[in-house]
Design a protein around this motif. Sequence first.
Motif, short mmCIF file in Angstrom:
data_model
loop_
_atom_site.label_atom_id
_atom_site.label_comp_id
_atom_site.label_asym_id
_atom_site.label_seq_id
_atom_site.Cartn_x
_atom_site.Cartn_y
_atom_site.Cartn_z
N ILE A 42 1.62 -30.56 -11.33
CA ILE A 42 1.24 -29.66 -12.55
C ILE A 42 1.70 -28.25 -12.12
CG2 ILE A 42 -0.82 -28.74 -13.48
CD1 ILE A 42 -2.19 -31.32 -12.86
N GLU A 43 2.23 -27.63 -12.80
CA GLU A 43 2.48 -25.86 -12.74
C GLU A 43 1.84 -25.15 -14.02
OE1 GLU A 43 6.84 -25.26 -13.08
OE2 GLU A 43 6.84 -25.94 -15.11
N ASN A 44 1.42 -23.94 -13.41
CA ASN A 44 1.19 -23.05 -14.55
C ASN A 44 1.80 -21.62 -14.38
OD1 ASN A 44 -0.73 -22.19 -16.63
ND2 ASN A 44 -1.73 -20.84 -15.05
N ASN A 45 2.30 -21.14 -15.45
CA ASN A 45 2.99 -19.82 -15.33
C ASN A 45 1.60 -18.66 -15.62
OD1 ASN A 45 4.86 -17.64 -15.56
ND2 ASN A 45 5.01 -17.79 -17.67
N GLY A 46 0.92 -18.58 -14.36
CA GLY A 46 -0.14 -17.96 -14.25
C GLY A 46 -0.88 -18.33 -13.03
N PRO A 47 -2.15 -17.70 -12.96
CA PRO A 47 -3.21 -18.12 -12.06
C PRO A 47 -3.72 -19.71 -12.23
CG PRO A 47 -3.87 -16.11 -12.89
CD PRO A 47 -2.80 -16.57 -13.68
N MET A 48 -4.20 -20.34 -11.25
CA MET A 48 -4.85 -21.71 -11.45
C MET A 48 -6.13 -21.75 -10.68
SD MET A 48 -3.21 -25.37 -10.50
CE MET A 48 -1.72 -24.93 -11.56
N THR A 49 -7.16 -22.52 -11.20
CA THR A 49 -8.32 -22.78 -10.52
C THR A 49 -8.60 -24.08 -10.75
OG1 THR A 49 -9.24 -20.51 -10.71
CG2 THR A 49 -10.80 -22.42 -10.35
N VAL A 50 -8.94 -25.00 -9.45
CA VAL A 50 -9.26 -26.28 -9.49
C VAL A 50 -10.73 -26.47 -9.35
CG1 VAL A 50 -8.64 -28.48 -8.44
CG2 VAL A 50 -6.99 -26.98 -8.77
N LEU A 51 -11.58 -27.02 -10.40
CA LEU A 51 -12.87 -27.12 -10.18
C LEU A 51 -13.34 -28.28 -9.96
CD1 LEU A 51 -14.19 -24.96 -13.32
CD2 LEU A 51 -13.93 -24.21 -10.86
N ALA A 52 -12.61 -29.62 -10.05
CA ALA A 52 -12.92 -30.87 -10.10
C ALA A 52 -11.97 -31.71 -9.23
CB ALA A 52 -13.06 -31.54 -11.32
N PRO A 53 -12.26 -32.86 -8.81
CA PRO A 53 -11.05 -33.57 -7.79
C PRO A 53 -9.72 -33.75 -8.58
CG PRO A 53 -13.39 -34.51 -7.41
CD PRO A 53 -13.39 -33.38 -8.66
N VAL A 54 -8.76 -33.53 -7.65
CA VAL A 54 -7.28 -33.82 -8.08
C VAL A 54 -6.80 -34.97 -6.83
CG1 VAL A 54 -5.01 -33.23 -8.51
CG2 VAL A 54 -6.82 -31.65 -9.19
N GLU A 55 -6.52 -36.36 -7.58
CA GLU A 55 -6.49 -37.30 -6.74
C GLU A 55 -5.21 -38.18 -7.08
OE1 GLU A 55 -9.08 -40.93 -4.54
OE2 GLU A 55 -9.68 -39.82 -6.18
N SER A 56 -4.51 -38.31 -6.09
CA SER A 56 -3.34 -39.49 -6.31
C SER A 56 -3.45 -40.65 -5.28
CB SER A 56 -2.08 -39.06 -5.89
OG SER A 56 -1.09 -39.97 -6.01
N THR A 57 -3.93 -41.72 -5.66
CA THR A 57 -4.01 -43.01 -4.60
C THR A 57 -3.12 -43.46 -3.82
OG1 THR A 57 -4.42 -44.56 -6.46
CG2 THR A 57 -6.39 -43.46 -5.73
N ALA A 58 -1.79 -43.30 -4.53
CA ALA A 58 -0.46 -44.09 -3.79
C ALA A 58 0.64 -42.86 -4.18
CB ALA A 58 -0.47 -45.25 -4.53
N GLY A 59 0.39 -42.08 -4.35
CA GLY A 59 1.36 -40.97 -4.59
C GLY A 59 1.38 -39.72 -4.01
N ASP A 60 2.20 -38.51 -4.52
CA ASP A 60 2.20 -37.20 -4.12
C ASP A 60 1.24 -36.17 -5.00
OD1 ASP A 60 4.13 -37.92 -2.04
OD2 ASP A 60 5.60 -37.35 -3.30
N VAL A 61 0.91 -35.21 -4.38
CA VAL A 61 0.20 -34.01 -5.41
C VAL A 61 1.15 -32.90 -5.20
CG1 VAL A 61 -1.75 -32.72 -5.74
CG2 VAL A 61 -2.20 -35.38 -5.60
N THR A 62 1.43 -32.14 -6.33
CA THR A 62 2.04 -30.87 -6.17
C THR A 62 1.49 -30.13 -7.27
OG1 THR A 62 4.15 -31.86 -5.58
CG2 THR A 62 4.19 -29.68 -6.34
N LEU A 63 0.94 -28.80 -6.71
CA LEU A 63 0.12 -28.13 -7.77
C LEU A 63 0.87 -26.63 -7.56
CD1 LEU A 63 -3.55 -29.14 -7.41
CD2 LEU A 63 -1.81 -29.84 -9.07
N ASP A 64 1.43 -26.10 -8.70
CA ASP A 64 2.06 -24.74 -8.34
C ASP A 64 1.48 -23.62 -9.48
OD1 ASP A 64 4.17 -22.76 -8.25
OD2 ASP A 64 5.65 -24.33 -7.92
N ALA A 65 1.18 -22.59 -8.93
CA ALA A 65 0.52 -21.52 -9.84
C ALA A 65 1.25 -20.38 -9.53
CB ALA A 65 -0.90 -21.13 -9.42
N SER A 66 2.05 -19.80 -10.47
CA SER A 66 2.68 -18.34 -10.35
C SER A 66 1.81 -17.21 -9.80
CB SER A 66 3.42 -17.97 -11.59
OG SER A 66 2.78 -17.68 -12.61
N GLY A 67 0.49 -17.23 -10.02
CA GLY A 67 -0.34 -16.35 -9.60
C GLY A 67 -1.49 -16.61 -8.44
N ASP A 68 -2.49 -16.02 -8.49
CA ASP A 68 -3.60 -16.50 -7.62
C ASP A 68 -3.99 -17.78 -7.81
OD1 ASP A 68 -3.78 -14.02 -6.43
OD2 ASP A 68 -5.25 -13.15 -7.61
#
Length: 334
Positions: free
Chosen positions: A170-196
């Motif tokens: 998941i990418e966002n052109n701006g800030p990002m806030t994660v409030l609830a779990p992000v989970e991969s049981t058999a893979g990778d997790v990539t989170l990309d925010a261009s801001g805070d």
Amino acid sequence: MGNDVIVGDTVSSIGGAIDITAANDVMFAAAGSVTSTSGAVNVEAAAGAIAMADGSVINAGSGNVALQAAGDVTLGLVETTTSVSITSTTGGIVDGGDIGVFDIKADTLALAAQTGIGSGDPLELSVNQLLRATNGSSGDIQLSNDVNGLLTIGALGGSVGVTNTENIWIENNGPMTVLAPVESTAGDVTLDASGDFTISGQVSASGTVLLNAGGDLMVTAPVKSTAADVTLDAVGDLTVSSQVSASGAVALSAQDVTVGDAVSSVGGAIDITADNDILFAATGSVTSTSGAVHVTATAGAIAMADGSVINAGSGIVALEAAGDVTLGLVETTT
């Protein structure tokens, strides 16, 4: 209810709801559109698929949109100022083309599928809040968001944010806030925010976890990989106020790095690099069973508060700073 429904022109309502239901498939030609000023739009393919050709549009104005199909849901443009919910009970949610730039424009969004959400071709979103995205048996979750501002993942106190058996990107052109779990049981997790970037919900994977911030990165919930590496990278400052753990290597990098909780690895190396200072609170620790620990403050100081610990097990420890190195406890058997 028709066996199949084909929308080849404009279906519209001023204020009323629009319901399209098929026993099998619902298909939208490129010239097909469904438009409401404020009424809800509901589209259901009970035993088949929803297929929107590139160029087709569903616009509910200020009404909610719900798409549900047994098979794949292929998107043209789905738009509202309120909420969108899309569910495929046995298939995937698919990008049908890029004529409209975005696939979904909404305030809030909920997605559920079995064989991928934007897998292989990311969904282009313009949403403020991704309430949840869940995928079951196969395929990736790939989402690219541009709302010209903050993307919030999950809801405060929510038990589900983004879950998948395979990869999450998941990418966002701006800030990002994660409030609830992000989970991969058999893979990778990539989170990309261009801001805070603020992590207030747990991020976990069996594979690699990669978190990138174009501004500051604040970790206030656990980040972990059970079988691979964790990398946290910020263009601004990085503050670790919850546990960061990996089976493999851990890498932290930023302008300034503050370690306020446990950073640990089972066997992998731990590298902490700052352009300026690295600060350890009294509750901060870095622990590896056998991997090397390297802490580098390129143009600043390393300051370990009394009570903070670096323990590399049987691995080597190297601390390097341009300024002072103030020690808590630094420990290894080598």
